[in-house]
Design an enzyme around this catalytic site. Sequence first.
Site: not given
Length: 678
Positions: A407, A404, A223, A84, A36-38, A116, A118, A427, A286, A422, A114, A137, A310
């Site tokens: 080889c 390599c 954020y 930070l 339906e979305y398509d 953090k 990764d 090889c 914060k 290589c 909040e 950044r 952390k």
Amino acid sequence: MTYEKAKERIEELKKLIQYHDYLYYVLNQPEISDLEYDKIFRELVDLERKFPELVTKDSPTQRLSLSISKEFKEIPHLFPMYSLSNAQNYDEFLEFIKRVKKLLNTENIELIAEYKFDGLAVEIVYKNGFLERASTRGDGNVGEDVTNNVKTIRNIPLSIPFDGEIAIYGEVIMFKEDFIKLNEEKEKLGEPLFANPRNAAAGSLRQLDPKITASRKLRFYGYYLKSNHDIGVRKQSELIQLLRSWKFAVPDTFTSSNPEDIMNYHSQIEENREKLPFDIDGIVVKVNELSFHEVLGVVGRDVRWAIAWKFKPEQGISKVINVVFQVGRTGVITPVAEIEPVRIKGATISRVSLHNFDEIKRLDIKIGDKVVIERSGDVIPYIARVMKEERTGSELSIMPPQKCPECGSEVIKFQGEVAYRCINNSCPAQIVEKLKYVVSKGRFDIQGLGDEIIEKLFKLGYLRDISDIFLLNAKKLFLAGVGEKNSVKIEKAIQQAKNIEYDRFITSLGIRYVGEQTSRLLAQKFQPIEKLINAKQQELLEIEGIGEVVANSITSFFRNEKNTQTIKKMLEAGVNIIYPKQEKSNITGKNFVVTGTLKNFSRDEIKRLLTTLGCNISESVSSKTDYVIVGENPGSKYDKAKLLGVKTISEEEFINMTGKTIVELRNIISKSGEMSLF
């Protein structure tokens, strides 16, 4: 359709698509099927083609740029992106509170905590309501222009209801589930794996081709924001609510003026973080009052109004003794660090993949360095940090090999790739890995022919090409040190494996970028194999799901005479390709996922049956899935189907849907195609 009617309908479609993008990518609560979305999306595309003057910057059709960048240009940030300082424990967190209170000359400070994330921090700039540019950044003042790639991230609004210029700050991440699937696909294609979701997100965002970024299922969590205009909010908690009202995904938050409450929140999140769909490595605390942010300012590169607290990682400290180079099936050379054995979470680790030389450069790692080792998802060990402060000056730099290691052939790095390769297809290391790949599950699936036996057979000269597998007999296996009974069993397994479905045969060839799903698409389109061998690039591009990179890889593979000769020798050795024959079915075109153990069909049989009935099969549940067939002891796919509202059916219900008896269905499975006359 008149111009006015088209304009009105285009606006309706844009809002409708934006609404469903928000439900799917932010709330994880889709209301409509992908079909339906398509349909809605195609209607918008068609209308914009007829009325190009009505295309706007925030149209969903403008997310994907067709141009491939040659490099990432540097662009200045609208505002500096500061970092930070860290707190490792409660005492260090209390020191942060003490400093803030002293600088503000007050005892009552409201704090907001909040996640953090990764991931990879980015700045997204909107001008007069439209997304204008996005950057990484970088050094805090200047970052890399990743605008085209950021636009492909579906939970990022292309427009917001704000006049003037404003910068939204947040993190680009990859969900754990998507990370695992991406690595599984890369492993099948013989490509280097990502160490963790953070590296996968960073690597995906920095693709020169936006189409690749679009395929990686990245997400953005906002954020913070800054503008020279009044944004109408006074607190960080209000800022988060404003971002949410603008349809951004935002982190969960917790607000309190009591440091002990924040400590308890930290402990609670640390204890339950494995249940989150994404990686976090702590919380960010914060000062909630935004006016205090300006008063507190920055020190060096760190803001004074926030701190990253952390979590305690499961780590071990070791030393890099040496770096060796492994050569994979596609020639990719992977640097692997040999380290002093260290025990982490019950496992002794002595080798850690460094993945590629971009990662070596990022880590600035040398032989002799002391390093901090972590285990991503408690499984994959990786180097989290190099302890440069421990260096003595005797450490040795790690350089890419010019030849390599297996080889001695030339090693090159192709433009746009991070891997060194290589380029010698003969090889020995590549051949051995290809042999292991061919006999593995999902390819010829030859039981008993394990890695150790293949290596012995290669050393003895019995295996030099994948076609040689099908000339093996019990005598050769016995001479390779295999027991007499096992030799007979393996010979029998090889004979049985010679009858192979067309899509599995294609997969077994090890064409770069061609996994099981792409093989199924090719098997339906190009029969017999001669048609695939002679397929033009344009023919391949006409198949939905195959892009220019994959098409180039396929045509290049079959242009190599050695590859076509290998296929000919496989067929001469008795390999019989079973071509799919479409049966009339009322479930043709439906998307299926299978989970659990079925009573009447093996996993391979049900896949073969679904393909023959004209269905599409996937290994993972998504909003595109029409049905999940549930057997005994279903796994997480069943849970995800319930979460997404995908219809689950039993094996009996599936059989009833086909309108055929079990005997008829098993006859369909057992039908074999004619042998190729290549």
